[in-house]
Motif scaffolding. Sequence first.
Motif, mmCIF file in Angstrom:
data_model
loop_
_atom_site.group_PDB
_atom_site.id
_atom_site.type_symbol
_atom_site.label_atom_id
_atom_site.label_comp_id
_atom_site.label_asym_id
_atom_site.label_seq_id
_atom_site.Cartn_x
_atom_site.Cartn_y
_atom_site.Cartn_z
ATOM 1 N N SER A 67 37.943 -66.544 10.707
ATOM 2 C CA SER A 67 38.389 -67.321 9.555
ATOM 3 C C SER A 67 39.874 -67.112 9.330
ATOM 4 O O SER A 67 40.451 -66.121 9.778
ATOM 5 N N THR A 68 40.473 -68.052 8.639
ATOM 6 C CA THR A 68 41.914 -67.975 8.389
ATOM 7 C C THR A 68 42.240 -67.508 6.978
ATOM 8 O O THR A 68 43.404 -67.313 6.653
ATOM 9 N N TYR A 69 41.224 -67.317 6.137
ATOM 10 C CA TYR A 69 41.453 -66.761 4.807
ATOM 11 C C TYR A 69 40.173 -66.110 4.319
ATOM 12 O O TYR A 69 39.085 -66.340 4.844
ATOM 13 N N HIS A 70 40.311 -65.284 3.275
ATOM 14 C CA HIS A 70 39.191 -64.527 2.741
ATOM 15 C C HIS A 70 38.071 -65.467 2.309
ATOM 16 O O HIS A 70 38.315 -66.445 1.593
ATOM 17 N N SER A 71 36.870 -65.162 2.774
ATOM 18 C CA SER A 71 35.668 -65.951 2.473
ATOM 19 C C SER A 71 35.768 -67.385 2.997
ATOM 20 O O SER A 71 35.007 -68.260 2.578
ATOM 21 N N GLY A 72 36.710 -67.607 3.887
ATOM 22 C CA GLY A 72 36.844 -68.939 4.470
ATOM 23 C C GLY A 72 35.784 -69.210 5.511
ATOM 24 O O GLY A 72 35.090 -68.294 5.969
ATOM 25 N N PRO A 73 35.632 -70.436 5.904
ATOM 26 C CA PRO A 73 34.634 -70.786 6.922
ATOM 27 C C PRO A 73 35.022 -70.216 8.281
ATOM 28 O O PRO A 73 36.204 -70.028 8.583
ATOM 29 N N MET A 74 34.004 -69.955 9.069
ATOM 30 C CA MET A 74 34.210 -69.455 10.418
ATOM 31 C C MET A 74 34.381 -70.628 11.377
ATOM 32 O O MET A 74 33.621 -71.590 11.326
ATOM 33 N N TYR A 75 35.362 -70.534 12.213
ATOM 34 C CA TYR A 75 35.599 -71.570 13.203
ATOM 35 C C TYR A 75 35.566 -70.948 14.599
ATOM 36 O O TYR A 75 35.832 -69.758 14.781
ATOM 37 N N ILE A 132 45.368 -65.703 11.193
ATOM 38 C CA ILE A 132 44.064 -65.067 11.290
ATOM 39 C C ILE A 132 43.835 -64.170 10.093
ATOM 40 O O ILE A 132 44.670 -63.329 9.777
ATOM 41 N N PHE A 133 42.707 -64.348 9.432
ATOM 42 C CA PHE A 133 42.329 -63.400 8.395
ATOM 43 C C PHE A 133 41.366 -62.370 8.977
ATOM 44 O O PHE A 133 41.549 -61.183 8.812
ATOM 45 N N SER A 134 40.360 -62.856 9.659
ATOM 46 C CA SER A 134 39.410 -61.946 10.290
ATOM 47 C C SER A 134 38.762 -62.637 11.483
ATOM 48 O O SER A 134 38.601 -63.852 11.492
ATOM 49 N N ILE A 135 38.441 -61.827 12.465
ATOM 50 C CA ILE A 135 37.708 -62.316 13.640
ATOM 51 C C ILE A 135 36.396 -61.572 13.730
ATOM 52 O O ILE A 135 36.372 -60.344 13.743
ATOM 53 N N ASN A 136 35.318 -62.307 13.773
ATOM 54 C CA ASN A 136 34.005 -61.685 13.839
ATOM 55 C C ASN A 136 33.630 -61.400 15.289
ATOM 56 O O ASN A 136 33.518 -60.260 15.697
ATOM 57 N N THR A 137 33.508 -62.448 16.049
ATOM 58 C CA THR A 137 33.044 -62.309 17.431
ATOM 59 C C THR A 137 34.132 -62.768 18.398
ATOM 60 O O THR A 137 34.806 -63.760 18.150
#
Length: 121
Positions: free
Chosen positions: A100-108, A28-33
Amino acid sequence: QVRLVVSGGGLVQAGGSLRLSCAASGSIFSINTMGWYRQAPGKQRESVAVIISGGSTNYADSVKGRFTISRDNAKNTVYLQMNSLKPEDTAVYYCNAVGSTYHSGPMYNYWGQGTQVTVSS
């Protein structure tokens, strides 16, 4: 790969309370929602509660005032406190995370395994 592990759920009498937890792990790089959805027998999956990384929340009208969603960003964990449960809350509850799993990566979209919540009358 991102994995969501759900805990909680079970059988409770009407008026009772339950707490669900969902922990995200993996690349995990970041979780938005993060959010909770549910699906009752013969019905479509519906959104129950959603929380954005900044803390904004959104609830289904049917659970407003009874359910509370919260998250611990440091632990990549989302919680759903369910109070004053009703028989119509009976469903399989699913955890969801958009990240996303990396910086500026697509959201899944990622989904956890369902957990059964049964409210008896």
